[in-house]
Enzyme design. Structure first.
Site, PDB file in Angstrom:
ATOM      1  N   HIS A  63      15.400  -5.024  -7.600  1.00 39.32           N
ATOM      2  CA  HIS A  63      14.930  -5.489  -6.274  1.00 39.32           C
ATOM      3  C   HIS A  63      14.156  -4.374  -5.578  1.00 39.32           C
ATOM      4  O   HIS A  63      14.727  -3.569  -4.826  1.00 39.32           O
ATOM      5  CB  HIS A  63      16.119  -5.939  -5.431  1.00 39.32           C
ATOM      6  CG  HIS A  63      15.729  -6.692  -4.198  1.00 39.32           C
ATOM      7  ND1 HIS A  63      16.447  -7.756  -3.722  1.00 39.32           N
ATOM      8  CD2 HIS A  63      14.695  -6.531  -3.336  1.00 39.32           C
ATOM      9  CE1 HIS A  63      15.862  -8.227  -2.615  1.00 39.32           C
ATOM     10  NE2 HIS A  63      14.810  -7.485  -2.362  1.00 39.32           N
ATOM     11  N   LEU A  66       7.060  -2.941  -4.242  1.00 38.03           N
ATOM     12  CA  LEU A  66       6.053  -1.915  -4.574  1.00 38.03           C
ATOM     13  C   LEU A  66       4.792  -2.043  -3.713  1.00 38.03           C
ATOM     14  O   LEU A  66       3.956  -1.140  -3.698  1.00 38.03           O
ATOM     15  CB  LEU A  66       5.677  -1.991  -6.062  1.00 38.03           C
ATOM     16  CG  LEU A  66       6.765  -1.553  -7.043  1.00 38.03           C
ATOM     17  CD1 LEU A  66       6.284  -1.735  -8.481  1.00 38.03           C
ATOM     18  CD2 LEU A  66       7.193  -0.108  -6.819  1.00 38.03           C
ATOM     19  N   ASP A 308      16.732  -2.919  -2.883  1.00 31.44           N
ATOM     20  CA  ASP A 308      15.846  -3.558  -1.898  1.00 31.44           C
ATOM     21  C   ASP A 308      14.933  -2.492  -1.263  1.00 31.44           C
ATOM     22  O   ASP A 308      14.693  -2.499  -0.050  1.00 31.44           O
ATOM     23  CB  ASP A 308      16.626  -4.323  -0.827  1.00 31.44           C
ATOM     24  CG  ASP A 308      15.737  -5.228   0.019  1.00 31.44           C
ATOM     25  OD1 ASP A 308      14.529  -5.361  -0.304  1.00 31.44           O
ATOM     26  OD2 ASP A 308      16.231  -5.800   0.990  1.00 31.44           O
ATOM     27  N   HIS A 312       7.937   1.124   4.516  1.00 29.45           N
ATOM     28  CA  HIS A 312       7.015   0.779   5.602  1.00 29.45           C
ATOM     29  C   HIS A 312       6.349   2.056   6.090  1.00 29.45           C
ATOM     30  O   HIS A 312       6.895   3.154   5.914  1.00 29.45           O
ATOM     31  CB  HIS A 312       7.765   0.107   6.757  1.00 29.45           C
ATOM     32  CG  HIS A 312       8.300  -1.249   6.426  1.00 29.45           C
ATOM     33  ND1 HIS A 312       7.491  -2.327   6.161  1.00 29.45           N
ATOM     34  CD2 HIS A 312       9.578  -1.693   6.272  1.00 29.45           C
ATOM     35  CE1 HIS A 312       8.242  -3.389   5.883  1.00 29.45           C
ATOM     36  NE2 HIS A 312       9.514  -3.019   5.928  1.00 29.45           N
TER      37      HIS A 312
HETATM   38  O1  DOR Z   1      14.640  -5.620   4.936  1.00 28.09           O
HETATM   39  C1  DOR Z   1      13.936  -6.261   4.176  1.00 28.09           C
HETATM   40  N1  DOR Z   1      12.680  -5.871   3.877  1.00 28.09           N
HETATM   41  N2  DOR Z   1      14.427  -7.370   3.647  1.00 28.09           N
HETATM   42  C2  DOR Z   1      13.674  -8.218   2.939  1.00 28.09           C
HETATM   43  O2  DOR Z   1      14.165  -9.217   2.513  1.00 28.09           O
HETATM   44  C3  DOR Z   1      12.242  -7.940   2.737  1.00 28.09           C
HETATM   45  C4  DOR Z   1      11.946  -6.512   2.844  1.00 28.09           C
HETATM   46  C5  DOR Z   1      10.493  -6.192   2.956  1.00 28.09           C
HETATM   47  O3  DOR Z   1       9.683  -6.753   2.219  1.00 28.09           O
HETATM   48  O4  DOR Z   1      10.144  -5.325   3.772  1.00 28.09           O
HETATM   49 ZN    ZN Z   2      15.438 -10.042   0.887  1.00 32.04          ZN
END
Ligand code: DOR
Ligand code: ZN
Length: 432
Positions: A63, A66, A308, A312
C-alpha cells in the site's frame, strides 16, 4: 555483471521454508543458489558479514502512493522506490490515485515502464475499481489485468454504491484479482478532520466516527460472502472493524486486512498540537482502537503490515489542520517501528513480522517473493536489530517529509536491501 554474494552468519527468517536460524546464503546472479549452515568462502564472492543481523525475504509494501504520473511534486517513481529501498523494501504495490488515475492500460503501462527505467525496487501497479476512482462506473478491469495490475482499489475514496462494489467483486474474481477496500462511509465521515471522541471535542475539530469505517467493513464482508470474491481491508483502524474481520475469518470468508504503522503506534492524542503530519485517513484512533489493532496483529486477524505511504508537499501540509491533505509517509520508518513497537514488546515474533511484511503481501497480490527458496529471485532485506537512530525527515529519500515520527529514537533498522541479487541499499544509503 553480477558477482556472487555470500551472506554469512545471519539469523535467517524464512517462514515458508520453516527456517528461523543462523545460516549462510549464497546469491549467484539474480537468484538464491544455496542456503546452508555453512557455505565456504571462495575468492570470487563478495562476503557480507551478517552476524547478529536478521535476514528476511525482501519486504513488500502492498500500500504505497508513488504519485507518478501527474503528482510528481509530491513523489515520483524514482524517489518513492528509493524511499522503499532505504526502508528495506524490495517491492511495492502502487495505488492508482495518480493523475490521471490508473484506470486504463496506458497509465498502468506507463507506471511499469517508468519503474523499469527509474525504479530502485520492483513496482506492482494496482488499478482502480471505477473510472477515475469516482465510484460510478467500473474501470476496464480486463484491460487493467492485461496491462499488469496485481489488485484493484479506489484507495483514497470508498466505493459507496454497493451494487457497483458487488459487480467489481464479481469481475475481480474472474480475473483473479483481490479488491483492496478503503472503508469509509463519506456521509458519516464528511467534513471530519480527525477521530471523533474526547480529543476532537477538546480541540474543537470535527470528528470522524469509527462507524464511518465499520459500516463499510460490514458491507464488504457481506459482499465477500455473497460473491465469494476476496476482499482486502486497507488500513484497518477500529475495534469494531477488527472484530468483524476476525468473525468473518472464523466463518471462512475470503477476507484479509492490513494495518499501518501509525495505527498500531499512535492515537488521536498525537493530534494535540495540531501537527498536520498526524492528519491521515482513516484518522488516528483511540487507545482502545490501537489496542484492538495490536491484538488483531497478534492473533492473525490482521494479515499484513502496509505503510499507506502517502507523501504530500510541504506547502500542502503547512496550513491549518482542517485544510491539510490526509496522509503520511511511511516507507522509511516502518521497519524500526515494527521492531520497537511489535517485536520488542512481544506482540509479534520475527517470523510473524516477516509473514506480515513479505509472505502475506506476496500471497494476497499473487506476486513472486516472500521466500528465500533456492532458485527464487534474490530479493532480501538485512535488518540490524540493535541499530539505533533518530528519525530525521531531512534525510528521507522520499520527497514527502510528512511524518509524525520526526525526532523519534528507534531501534532495529534495515541495513541492506538486495533486489535481484544487487545491493540497492547499504547502511541506509542508496547504491546507484
Ligand atoms: O491518508 C490517506 N492518504 N489515506 C488515503 O486513503 C489516501 C492517501 C493519499 O492518497 O494521500
Ligand atoms: Zn486508503
Amino acid at each position: 555483471m553480477y558477482m556472487k554474494q555470500l551472506i554469512k552468519g545471519g539469523r535467517v527468517i524464512d517462514p515458508l521454508n520453516g527456517i528461523d536460524g543462523v545460516k549462510d546464503i549464497l546469491i549467484e546472479g539474480k537468484v538464491i543458489s544455496q542456503v546452508a549452515d555453512q557455505i565456504a568462502v571462495t575468492d570470487q564472492v563478495n562476503v557480507i558479514n551478517a552476524e547478529g543481523k536478521i535476514i528476511t525475504p525482501g519486504l513488500i509494501d502492498m500500500h504505497v502512493h508513488l504519485r507518478e504520473p501527474g503528482l510528481e511534486y509530491k513523489e515520483t517513481i524514482y524517489s518513492g522506490t528509493r524511499a522503499a529501498a532505504a526502508g528495506g523494501f524490495t517491492a511495492v504495490a502502487s495505488m492508482p490515485n495518480t493523475r490521471p488515475v490508473a484506470d486504463n492500460k496506458a497509465v498502468v503501462r506507463f507506471i511499469i515502464e517508468q519503474a523499469a527505467r527509474d525504479g530502485a525496487v520492483k513496482v506492482y501497479p494496482i488499478g482502480s475499481i471505477t473510472k477515475g476512482s469516482q465510484g460510478e462506473e467500473l474501470a476496464e478491469i480486463a484491460d487493467l489485468k492485461e496491462a499488469g495490475v496485481v489488485a484493484l482499489s479506489d484507495d483514497g475514496n470508498p466505493v459507496v454504491n454497493s451494487e457497483i462494489m458487488r459487480r467489481a467483486l464479481e469481475y475481480a474474481q474472474m480475473f483473479n484479482l483481490t479488491v483492496i477496500d478503503h472503508c469509509e462511509d463519506p456521509n458519516l465521515s464528511a467534513e471530519g478532520f480527525m477521530h471523533e471522541g474526547y480529543i476532537s471535542t477538546l480541540l474543537g475539530l470535527r470528528g470522524i466516527p469509527a462507524a464511518a469505517e465499520e459500516v463499510m467493513v460490514a458491507r464488504d464482508i457481506i459482499l465477500a460472502e455473497l460473491t465469494e470474491s476476496p476482499v482486502h481491508i486497507a488500513h484497518i483502524s477500529t475495534v469494531g472493524a477488527v472484530n468483524m474481520v476476525r468473525e468473518a475469518k472464523k466463518r471462512g470468508l475470503p477476507v484479509t486486512a492490513e494495518a499501518t504503522p501509525h495505527h498500531f503506534t499512535l492515537t488521536d492524542e498525537a493530534v494535540i498540537g495540531y501537527d498536520t503530519a498526524t492528519k491521515v485517513s482513516p484518522p488516528l484512533r483511540s487507545e482502545a482502537d490501537k489496542e484492538a489493532v495490536l491484538q488483531g496483529l497478534k492473533d492473525g486477524t490482521i494479515d499484513v503490515i502496509a505503510t499507506d505511504h502517502a507523501p504530500h508537499a510541504r506547502e500542502e501540509k503547512e496550513v491549518e489542520y482542517a485544510y491539510a491533505p490526509n496522509g503520511m509517509v511511511g516507507l522509511e520508518t516502518v521497519v524500526p517501528l515494527v521492531v520497537s513497537q511489535l517485536i520488542s514488546k512481544g506482540v509479534l515474533s520475527w517470523t510473524d513480522a516477516v509473514v506480515k511484511l513479505s509472505v502475506n503481501p506476496a500471497k494476497i497480490l499473487n506476486i513472486p517473493g516472500g521466500t528465500l527458496s533456492v532458485g527464487a529471485a534474490a530479493d532480501l532485506t538485512i535488518i540490524d536489530p540493535e541499530k539505533e537512530a533518530v528519525v530525521d525527515p531531512k534525510k528521507f529519500y522520499s520527497l514527502g517529509r510528512n511524518t509524525p515520527f520526526k525526532g523519534w529514537k528507534l531501534r532495529g533498522w534495515p541495513i541492506y536491501t538486495i533486489v535481484n541479487g544487487q545491493i540497492v541499499m547499504k547502511d541506509g544509503k542508496i547504491i546507484e
